[in-house]
Design an enzyme around this catalytic site. Structure first.
Site, PDB file in Angstrom:
ATOM      1  N   GLU A   1       4.074  -5.776   7.236  1.00 18.02           N
ATOM      2  CA  GLU A   1       3.306  -4.739   7.943  1.00 18.02           C
ATOM      3  C   GLU A   1       3.724  -4.565   9.404  1.00 18.02           C
ATOM      4  O   GLU A   1       3.748  -3.450   9.922  1.00 18.02           O
ATOM      5  CB  GLU A   1       1.803  -5.039   7.857  1.00 18.02           C
TER       6      GLU A   1
ATOM      7  N   GLY B   1       0.447  -5.066   0.808  1.00 14.12           N
ATOM      8  CA  GLY B   1      -0.697  -5.052  -0.094  1.00 14.12           C
ATOM      9  C   GLY B   1      -0.360  -5.671  -1.446  1.00 14.12           C
ATOM     10  O   GLY B   1      -1.245  -6.188  -2.141  1.00 14.12           O
TER      11      GLY B   1
ATOM     12  N   ALA C   1       0.863  -1.173   0.000  1.00 16.25           N
ATOM     13  CA  ALA C   1       0.000   0.000   0.000  1.00 16.25           C
ATOM     14  C   ALA C   1       0.904   1.228   0.000  1.00 16.25           C
ATOM     15  O   ALA C   1       2.062   1.146   0.403  1.00 16.25           O
ATOM     16  CB  ALA C   1      -0.869  -0.014   1.254  1.00 16.25           C
TER      17      ALA C   1
ATOM     18  N   GLU D   1      -0.899  -9.226  -1.038  1.00 14.95           N
ATOM     19  CA  GLU D   1      -2.347  -9.454  -0.927  1.00 14.95           C
ATOM     20  C   GLU D   1      -2.985  -9.439  -2.316  1.00 14.95           C
ATOM     21  O   GLU D   1      -3.836 -10.279  -2.627  1.00 14.95           O
ATOM     22  CB  GLU D   1      -2.967  -8.396  -0.001  1.00 14.95           C
TER      23      GLU D   1
HETATM   24  N1  3HC Z   1       4.729   3.309  -0.062  1.00 20.42           N
HETATM   25  C1  3HC Z   1       5.258   4.498  -0.412  1.00 20.42           C
HETATM   26  N2  3HC Z   1       6.572   4.676  -0.721  1.00 20.42           N
HETATM   27  C2  3HC Z   1       7.347   3.598  -0.679  1.00 20.42           C
HETATM   28  C3  3HC Z   1       6.870   2.331  -0.317  1.00 20.42           C
HETATM   29  C4  3HC Z   1       5.477   2.191  -0.011  1.00 20.42           C
HETATM   30  N3  3HC Z   1       4.922   1.025   0.312  1.00 20.42           N
HETATM   31  N4  3HC Z   1       7.886   1.445  -0.353  1.00 20.42           N
HETATM   32  C5  3HC Z   1       8.976   2.148  -0.728  1.00 20.42           C
HETATM   33  N5  3HC Z   1       8.651   3.448  -0.914  1.00 20.42           N
HETATM   34  C6  3HC Z   1       9.540   4.522  -1.369  1.00 20.42           C
HETATM   35  C7  3HC Z   1      10.669   4.809  -0.392  1.00 20.42           C
HETATM   36  O1  3HC Z   1      10.263   5.727   0.586  1.00 20.42           O
HETATM   37  C8  3HC Z   1      11.725   5.375  -1.308  1.00 20.42           C
HETATM   38  O2  3HC Z   1      11.361   6.707  -1.575  1.00 20.42           O
HETATM   39  P1  3HC Z   1      12.487   7.835  -1.864  1.00 20.42           P
HETATM   40  O3  3HC Z   1      13.221   7.377  -3.083  1.00 20.42           O
HETATM   41  O4  3HC Z   1      11.704   9.070  -2.032  1.00 20.42           O
HETATM   42  O5  3HC Z   1      13.352   7.836  -0.635  1.00 20.42           O
HETATM   43  C9  3HC Z   1      11.533   4.581  -2.595  1.00 20.42           C
HETATM   44  O6  3HC Z   1      10.206   4.057  -2.531  1.00 20.42           O
HETATM   45  C10 3HC Z   1      12.495   3.447  -2.772  1.00 20.42           C
HETATM   46  O7  3HC Z   1      12.472   2.629  -1.598  1.00 20.42           O
HETATM   47  P2  3HC Z   1      13.752   1.820  -1.121  1.00 20.42           P
HETATM   48  O8  3HC Z   1      14.904   2.759  -1.011  1.00 20.42           O
HETATM   49  O9  3HC Z   1      13.357   1.074   0.081  1.00 20.42           O
HETATM   50  O10 3HC Z   1      13.977   0.881  -2.377  1.00 20.42           O
HETATM   51  P3  3HC Z   1      14.576  -0.582  -2.446  1.00 20.42           P
HETATM   52  O11 3HC Z   1      14.656  -0.882  -3.885  1.00 20.42           O
HETATM   53  O12 3HC Z   1      15.779  -0.681  -1.586  1.00 20.42           O
HETATM   54  O13 3HC Z   1      13.465  -1.520  -1.780  1.00 20.42           O
HETATM   55  C11 3HC Z   1      11.241  -2.339  -1.338  1.00 20.42           C
HETATM   56  C12 3HC Z   1      12.203  -1.699  -2.374  1.00 20.42           C
HETATM   57  C13 3HC Z   1      11.749  -3.731  -1.004  1.00 20.42           C
HETATM   58  C14 3HC Z   1       9.868  -2.382  -1.957  1.00 20.42           C
HETATM   59  C15 3HC Z   1      11.269  -1.472  -0.056  1.00 20.42           C
HETATM   60  O14 3HC Z   1      11.022  -0.141  -0.414  1.00 20.42           O
HETATM   61  C16 3HC Z   1      10.258  -1.845   0.985  1.00 20.42           C
HETATM   62  O15 3HC Z   1      10.474  -2.742   1.757  1.00 20.42           O
HETATM   63  N6  3HC Z   1       9.116  -1.104   1.013  1.00 20.42           N
HETATM   64  C17 3HC Z   1       8.106  -1.225   2.048  1.00 20.42           C
HETATM   65  C18 3HC Z   1       7.317  -2.461   1.925  1.00 20.42           C
HETATM   66  C19 3HC Z   1       6.194  -2.440   2.932  1.00 20.42           C
HETATM   67  O16 3HC Z   1       6.373  -2.234   4.108  1.00 20.42           O
HETATM   68  N7  3HC Z   1       5.000  -2.707   2.435  1.00 20.42           N
HETATM   69  C20 3HC Z   1       3.843  -2.789   3.261  1.00 20.42           C
HETATM   70  C21 3HC Z   1       3.122  -1.495   3.232  1.00 20.42           C
HETATM   71  S1  3HC Z   1       1.727  -1.499   4.284  1.00 20.42           S
HETATM   72  C22 3HC Z   1       0.565  -2.364   3.415  1.00 20.42           C
HETATM   73  O17 3HC Z   1       0.811  -2.803   2.333  1.00 20.42           O
HETATM   74  C23 3HC Z   1      -0.757  -2.504   4.092  1.00 20.42           C
HETATM   75  C24 3HC Z   1      -1.661  -3.423   3.378  1.00 20.42           C
HETATM   76  O18 3HC Z   1      -1.705  -4.667   4.030  1.00 20.42           O
HETATM   77  C25 3HC Z   1      -3.060  -2.868   3.332  1.00 20.42           C
END
Ligand code: 3HC
Length: 661
Positions: free
Chosen positions: A138, A115, A76, A118
């Site tokens: 999450e 997400g 998400a 999911e």
């Molecule tokens: N939402 C918004 N921005 C995100 C994001 C997300 N889910 N994931 C990454 N970004 C952004 C980062 O802030 C960063 O932004 P910036 O360049 O402005 O600093 C950019 O994307 C690149 O991120 P990384 O430096 O982390 O890039 P990598 O290539 O090293 O890693 C990744 C990619 C593995 C996807 C890593 O970004 C990551 O682990 N992201 C988070 C994953 C996460 O926690 N997802 C769950 C979200 S909550 C959810 O999904 C709820 C659902 O169940 C309803």
């Protein structure tokens, strides 16, 4: 794999971030929302439009859903959290995907997280490239999955691996996903072609809906043991306990009911203080190491020199070897250098034993290590990191000798904790190539590295040091030059305030209890005991002659050392350790009371709330000073240092975040 025509077909835009193209009667839908294809409102509406198009297009027999770039979907859009919801919300999209009468195949071109997983689980079949990773991270954001993750994953892979994955937040690679049944296939080389084949395969004709799958059988005793482990490890975090509850619901109530409870829990946690703090940490980690205006291209590095093969040097060597570099490790004698090799080999062997590293990889890493006692052997190094004893003359002497050996464009990094790197740089032939790389011990495990921008460091030297730190999978934070840099300066302020609290009436165990309740894994005085008190005592004795005699000086640590109390290793320090267990020592209490009496200090009762408030305020004040002096660029950088190097609880966001609430 069948032949698939692609380029001749027109592209349909379903939104600014989602488009589709017909290939062999299959609608291939691509999410293109850089950098990580987060499921923003635009993506969600695009997916709904794509599904409507699929339903209305008689020629389209199935859909393949994939992502552009290296990520399938990174989850998400975390940036939308805390803002008013925009329809369609993710559960609506997930339900529509699953309900599609035509088969939908998820083609995972890279990470499918949160997400994103999911969405993949709501598709009727999944195929992934070898390098993809799949997870529900999450909990790391203080929340639970909010679009069916806790209800779908147990149905697909069985409750035990599902619980482990969701409670740890750790993703699994494709190969493991295949073994546990999370994906149906791993693609060899042509993901979209393979996904289209899967879509056209007779097995796929009737959509297989995850919500309708029966839960695979599992061993309840093993399951309950896992639950206990998770609850014990949670240390006051709310999300893991909620995960346990929700995965149990997946086994006990109908899918829709579990889904509704999951969503309610997700929304409650998403709006919590803990989740706000963890989101702050997430974004602060990604901003750390970014320097406004720094555009220099990092130098290409192949060979890294490491001077000093003590614990720190060897830890740095292990991290460096793991990243694929050649390493030349230097020590003063051949025996010391060989001992260094043994220590590095020992650290690698530990990783093999714990299953984190394959024996073949450990062998390959060790084959890239050379050890030497001859400084001229360092000549091929592109970057040298010194990790020798923290003594100014010793470091200057080493750097001067390296000046004669290295190419003028090689970078020199000092790992000093307290010495002034500008003084070291000034004594060298090329001060512009000197930076600081302040690692934390054990350096092969701790992620944090303070990258010190010295007065004369060039942009290239700084950019190279940052790129190197990232390559060895560290979390770099840029700091200017001051005594202790960011971390130790804040820690010093924390320590001074704790000492003041002792003078005013608190005891070490009161301070430690309050901070451990707050979330630190160990209180300040327990940490001192664990590290040993004698090194700091020796430093204080060296500095005694130059200390301002009028400045306040807290004498208890000296008195402890004079009494032979050097910490846990010696069985006594701030605490006493009968059978290794930390216990309050009435002798230390008596020593503190006698000290207060001697100094004319009156003790008063100080409660835990005041202890926490005073210590946090002291850290934040010092943080403000670091920002004002330009030593730290952002409050978030300070938080990242404290969270990753000093045990500040991530769920409180760091001292600057905590102060801002
Ligand atoms: N939402 C918004 N921005 C995100 C994001 C997300 N889910 N994931 C990454 N970004 C952004 C980062 O802030 C960063 O932004 P910036 O360049 O402005 O600093 C950019 O994307 C690149 O991120 P990384 O430096 O982390 O890039 P990598 O290539 O090293 O890693 C990744 C990619 C593995 C996807 C890593 O970004 C990551 O682990 N992201 C988070 C994953 C996460 O926690 N997802 C769950 C979200 S909550 C959810 O999904 C709820 C659902 O169940 C309803």
């Amino acid at each position: 794999m069948a032949e698939h025509q692609a380029d001749s077909e027109p592209r349909t835009d379903f939104s600014s971030t989602v488009s589709g193209q017909m290939q062999n009667r299959v609608l291939v839908v691509t999410i293109d929302n850089p950098p990580v294809n987060a499921i923003s409102a635009e993506v969600r509406s695009g997916l709904m439009a794509a599904l409507a198009h699929l339903a209305q297009t008689p020629d389209a027999t199935a859909m393949v859903l994939t992502g552009a770039g290296r990520t399938f979907i990174g989850g998400a859009d975390i940036r939308e959290f805390g803002k008013p919801p925009v329809d369609p919300i993710l559960p609506t999209v997930i339900a529509a995907l699953e309900a599609s009468d035509k088969p939908v195949i998820a083609a995972l071109n890279g990470a499918a997280l949160g997400g994103g997983l999911e969405v993949a689980m709501a598709c009727h079949r999944r195929i992934a490239v070898r390098t993809a990773s799949l997870g529900l991270p999450e909990v790391k954001l203080g929340i639970v999955p909010g679009a069916g993750g806790t209800q779908m994953l147990p149905r697909l892979v069985c409750a035990i691996p599902a619980l482990g994955m969701i409670a740890s937040g750790k993703p699994v690679p494709s190969a493991e996903a295949l073994t546990i049944g999370l994906v149906d296939d791993v693609s060899g080389s042509e993901l979209i072609g393979d996904a289209i084949d899967m879509a056209l395969c007779p097995n796929s004709i009737s959509p297989r809906r995850t919500s309708q799958l029966a839960l695979p059988a599992f061993d309840t005793a093993t399951y309950e043991t896992e639950v206990q482990k998770i609850l014990k490890k949670a240390r006051g975090e709310r999300a893991p306990a909620e995960v346990v509850r929700l995965v149990r619901l997946a086994m006990e109530v109908p899918f829709a009911e579990g889904l509704a409870e999951e969503r309610a829990t997700f929304l409650r946690l998403r709006d919590s203080e803990e989740a706000a703090a963890l989101r702050h940490v997430f974004f602060a980690e990604r901003s750390a190491g970014k320097v406004d205006g720094l555009e220099a291209t990092p130098l290409t590095l192949a060979t890294i020199g490491i001077a000093g093969t003590g614990l720190m040097g060897c830890g740095i060597a292990v991290a460096t070897l793991a990243a694929g570099y050649d390493v030349i490790a230097l020590d003063q004698t051949v025996e010391a250098a060989e001992k260094g090799r043994d220590r590095i080999a020992g650290l690698l062997a530990q990783s093999v034993k714990s299953g984190r590293l394959a024996q073949a990889d450990a062998d390959a890493q060790l084959s890239r290590l050379t050890v030497t006692a001859t400084i001229t052997d360092m000549a091929p190094a592109d970057l040298v990191i010194e990790a020798v004893f923290d003594d100014l003359d010793g470091k200057i002497d080493l750097f001067r000798r390296l000046d004669d050996v290295l190419r003028p464009d090689a970078i020199l990094a000092t790992n000093t904790s307290y010495l002034d790197p500008d003084t070291i740089a000034a004594a060298t032939a090329f001060p512009t190539r000197v930076v600081g790389l302040h690692f934390f011990s054990p350096a092969h495990i701790m992620r944090l590295v303070e990258v010190v921008r010295c007065a004369k460091s060039t942009d290239t030297a700084l950019a190279t040091a940052l790129a190197f730190a990232r390559k060895i999978r560290k979390l770099p934070v840029v700091t200017g030059v001051c005594e202790g840099f960011i971390g130790n300066r804040i820690f010093s302020a924390y320590r001074s305030e704790a000492e003041r609290l002792i003078e005013e009436g608190a005891l070490p165990q009161d301070i430690d209890r309050a901070m451990e309740d707050y979330g630190f894994p160990m209180g300040l005085f327990a940490v001192y005991d664990m590290a040993g008190l004698e090194i700091a005592w020796a430093r204080r004795k060296r500095q005694a002659a130059t200390r301002d005699p009028l400045a306040p000086y807290f004498e208890i640590p000296d008195r402890l050392c004079e009494a032979g109390r050097f910490g846990a290793k010696s069985g006594r320090g701030w605490y006493v350790y009968p059978d290794g267990k930390r216990s309050v020592d009435p002798d230390v209490t008596a020593m503190i009371e006698a000290y207060r009496l001697e100094k004319g200090l009156t003790a008063r009762l100080i409660d835990d709330a005041e202890i926490i408030q005073r210590l946090l305020a002291a850290m934040a004040r010092e943080g403000d000073a670091l920002l004002a002096e330009g030593i730290a660029a952002r409050p978030g950088d300070i938080d990242i240092v404290l969270v990753n190097g000093y045990g500040f609880p991530a769920r409180k966001g760091g001292p600057m975040f905590a102060a801002s609430r």
